[in-house]
Design a protein around this motif. Structure first.
Motif, short mmCIF file in Angstrom:
data_model
loop_
_atom_site.label_atom_id
_atom_site.label_comp_id
_atom_site.label_asym_id
_atom_site.label_seq_id
_atom_site.Cartn_x
_atom_site.Cartn_y
_atom_site.Cartn_z
N ARG A 67 0.81 -1.15 0.07
CA ARG A 67 -0.05 0.08 -0.01
C ARG A 67 0.72 1.12 0.05
N SER A 89 -8.32 12.97 6.26
CA SER A 89 -7.56 12.02 7.25
C SER A 89 -6.74 10.52 6.24
N GLY A 90 -5.65 10.57 6.73
CA GLY A 90 -5.06 9.30 6.05
C GLY A 90 -4.55 9.66 4.65
N SER A 94 0.87 13.64 8.36
CA SER A 94 1.94 13.36 9.28
C SER A 94 3.09 12.36 8.59
N THR A 95 2.96 11.64 7.55
CA THR A 95 4.11 10.73 7.19
C THR A 95 4.90 11.66 6.36
P1 ATP Z 1 -4.71 12.29 9.85
O1 ATP Z 1 -5.12 13.61 9.36
O2 ATP Z 1 -5.77 11.32 10.16
O3 ATP Z 1 -3.73 12.46 10.88
P2 ATP Z 1 -2.47 12.18 7.67
O4 ATP Z 1 -2.98 12.64 6.47
O5 ATP Z 1 -1.42 12.84 8.83
O6 ATP Z 1 -3.99 11.64 8.37
P3 ATP Z 1 -0.72 9.65 7.98
O7 ATP Z 1 -0.84 9.76 9.12
O8 ATP Z 1 0.17 10.25 7.04
O9 ATP Z 1 -2.16 10.55 7.19
O10 ATP Z 1 -1.23 8.24 7.45
C1 ATP Z 1 -1.25 7.77 5.71
C2 ATP Z 1 -1.63 6.74 5.70
O11 ATP Z 1 -0.66 5.84 6.21
C3 ATP Z 1 -2.94 6.09 6.46
O12 ATP Z 1 -3.46 5.36 5.44
C4 ATP Z 1 -2.32 5.73 7.65
O13 ATP Z 1 -3.43 4.42 8.09
C5 ATP Z 1 -1.11 4.96 7.13
N1 ATP Z 1 -0.35 4.62 8.20
C6 ATP Z 1 0.24 5.72 9.06
N2 ATP Z 1 1.02 5.31 9.92
C7 ATP Z 1 1.25 3.97 9.75
C8 ATP Z 1 2.13 3.01 10.43
N3 ATP Z 1 3.07 3.32 11.35
N4 ATP Z 1 2.07 1.70 9.71
C9 ATP Z 1 1.33 1.49 8.74
N5 ATP Z 1 0.32 2.33 8.15
C10 ATP Z 1 0.44 3.61 8.59
#
Ligand code: ATP
Length: 306
Positions: A67, A89-90, A94-95
């Motif tokens: 994924r 969200s997601g 944060s990544t």
């Molecule tokens: P939010 O606004 O909910 O915080 P985001 O835009 O910051 O979301 P991320 O936290 O970057 O999203 O996550 C992006 C994707 O990666 C999501 O589908 C999440 O489920 C997945 N994900 C995040 N952290 C991990 C992890 N440690 N292991 C596996 N998948 C992860």
């Protein structure tokens, strides 16, 4: 306006979800004392900071092979400028921040600070250059002084006090039973969400990093507290390259560039006014938030939709 995402407060919904995802990274590294899977290259050198330009070049990343979480993400944050990350969200906000802190390594592409690939520099020097203000700061079971000086261990009392003043928490500390020596954390004096964020701000001011990663507070703080904290946050970000997981209209409006992420890709990008004119996902999110929040800019409101 068509309600693509239903009647809910769009920003509010995904920003609440951030809270459990965007962890207190700086503390976590220390508490765990490891960075899983990330190692210094054998010939790693210390990062040489010139002016703190941050660049993502065609970054693709997945936590699990099947994924893809970020796909071909490219952007440049010039020295001292502010990039705001928004999106559902997601979507990967944060990544991006975690990858810059090198919590994980990219699968392809590169992350570059002042022309140096972060995979080629020591993790210690990288993290020294970056200050993190998380939404939810984890305090150590130690004195308030220790908790602030954690930003720069070799700091003296006067520096600590000055950063506390700038973060507007000094006066509060002076009312604590043992002032700067008061024990805080789970086993000591409990601080409110706003106070903990001020500790993170004081810590970051003391650290004086070239690059700041900021996860803005959401509904965790009331609007009045947020407004008060904004001034301190502005100080942290002033003249520093800043990447914000943005929740507040005022931040988004003033960002030098906004990346709207969706399913790990940059769906829209530009400044607030450009994105409003574009009338796409960002414009939709923005008008949704405007409808359902008291955080409506007044005298600085450049475009009024509708
Ligand atoms: P939010 O606004 O909910 O915080 P985001 O835009 O910051 O979301 P991320 O936290 O970057 O999203 O996550 C992006 C994707 O990666 C999501 O589908 C999440 O489920 C997945 N994900 C995040 N952290 C991990 C992890 N440690 N292991 C596996 N998948 C992860």
């Amino acid at each position: 306006i068509i309600q693509l995402y239903g009647p809910l407060n769009y920003f509010g919904t995904f920003y609440r979800a951030i809270q459990k995802n965007f962890i207190d990274m700086e503390n976590m590294f220390d508490l765990m004392n490891i960075t899983p899977d990330v190692r210094d290259a054998p010939d790693a050198k210390d990062l040489v900071l010139i002016n703190g330009q941050v660049e993502f070049r065609n970054v693709t990343f997945s936590y699990q092979p099947e994924r893809i979480v970020l796909q071909n993400v490219s952007f440049v944050v010039p020295p001292g400028k502010t990039l705001a990350l928004v999106g559902p969200s997601g979507s990967g906000k944060s990544t991006i921040v975690r990858l810059l802190f090198r919590f994980f390594d990219v699968d392809s592409g590169s992350i570059i600070i002042d022309d140096q690939n972060i995979q080629q520099v020591t993790q210690t020097s990288l993290r020294k250059a970056i200050g993190v203000v998380p939404q939810d700061t984890v305090l150590f079971n130690n004195s308030i002084k220790f908790n602030i000086s954690y930003g720069k261990v070799e700091s003296n009392d006067s520096e600590i006090m000055h950063s506390a003043m700038a973060a507007e928490i000094h006066e509060r500390i002076m009312k604590f039973p043992d002032q700067y020596n008061t024990q805080v954390g789970e086993r000591g004096l409990k601080l409110s969400g706003g106070e903990k964020q001020r500790v993170a701000i004081a810590r970051t001011l003391l650290k004086a990093p070239a690059i700041v990663l900021l996860d803005e507070a959401t509904s965790a703080l009331d609007t009045k507290t947020e407004r008060q904290i904004q001034a301190a946050l502005d100080q942290v970000c002033a003249n520093r390259t800043t990447i914000i997981v943005a929740h507040r209209l005022s931040t988004v409006i003033h960002a030098d560039e906004i990346l709207v992420l969706k399913d790990g890709e940059i769906y829209e990008r530009g400044r607030h006014d450009d994105l409003i004119i574009r009338n796409g996902l960002y414009a939709e999110m923005w008008s949704e938030q405007r409808k359902s929040t008291s955080d409506i800019p007044t005298n600085e409101d450049p475009v009024a939709p509708g």
